[in-house]
Design an enzyme around this catalytic site. Sequence first.
Site, PDB file in Angstrom:
ATOM      1  CD  GLN A  78      40.238  35.961  39.343  1.00 37.00           C
ATOM      2  OE1 GLN A  78      41.032  35.559  40.175  1.00 37.00           O
ATOM      3  NE2 GLN A  78      39.048  35.458  39.210  1.00 37.00           N
ATOM      4  CG  PHE A  79      39.458  33.748  32.791  1.00 40.07           C
ATOM      5  CD1 PHE A  79      38.248  33.839  32.117  1.00 40.07           C
ATOM      6  CD2 PHE A  79      39.621  32.748  33.742  1.00 40.07           C
ATOM      7  CE1 PHE A  79      37.226  32.943  32.382  1.00 40.07           C
ATOM      8  CE2 PHE A  79      38.615  31.856  34.015  1.00 40.07           C
ATOM      9  CZ  PHE A  79      37.401  31.950  33.332  1.00 40.07           C
ATOM     10  CB  THR A  80      36.610  36.010  36.245  1.00 33.67           C
ATOM     11  OG1 THR A  80      37.353  36.295  37.426  1.00 33.67           O
ATOM     12  CG2 THR A  80      36.515  34.513  36.016  1.00 33.67           C
TER      13      THR A  80
END
Length: 150
Positions: A78-80
Amino acid sequence: MRAVIQKVREARAIFDGELLGEIKLGLCVLLGVRVGDTEKEVAWMAEKLVNLRVFEDGFEKLNRSLLDVKGEMLLISQFTVYGDCRKGRRPSFTEAAPPDEAKRLYELTVEKVKGYGVPVKTGKFQTHMIIELANDGPVTLIIETPKEIT
């Protein structure tokens, strides 16, 4: 690395109507990889996740780990979680590692957690998914690797 952790009774990842991974009692972990993260951060995070005492003991205290309760983990890249919203109205993701490096360290994290004997399910890297979960508690924590790991 940064992880958003939710203690769950169940969780699943779905892509395009297909079930990718599903767990019962355990942790749903949204894992972000930061620019500059290495295998040291992976080892630190994996050990922290499997030993984090967020499950109740017989006295309703959070004294038991994922290992203690023989739980499972749904581990989602989850890069966010590295979205910086302090300026403007659109998040900046400059702290997030590039996709190739993030995927390598994410997959290494999956293997490290499995090495502790924890069943791990995953989503699909760099894909828009639906994550469904039943948060238990609710218990939600954010963990970040220290700046320097000894």
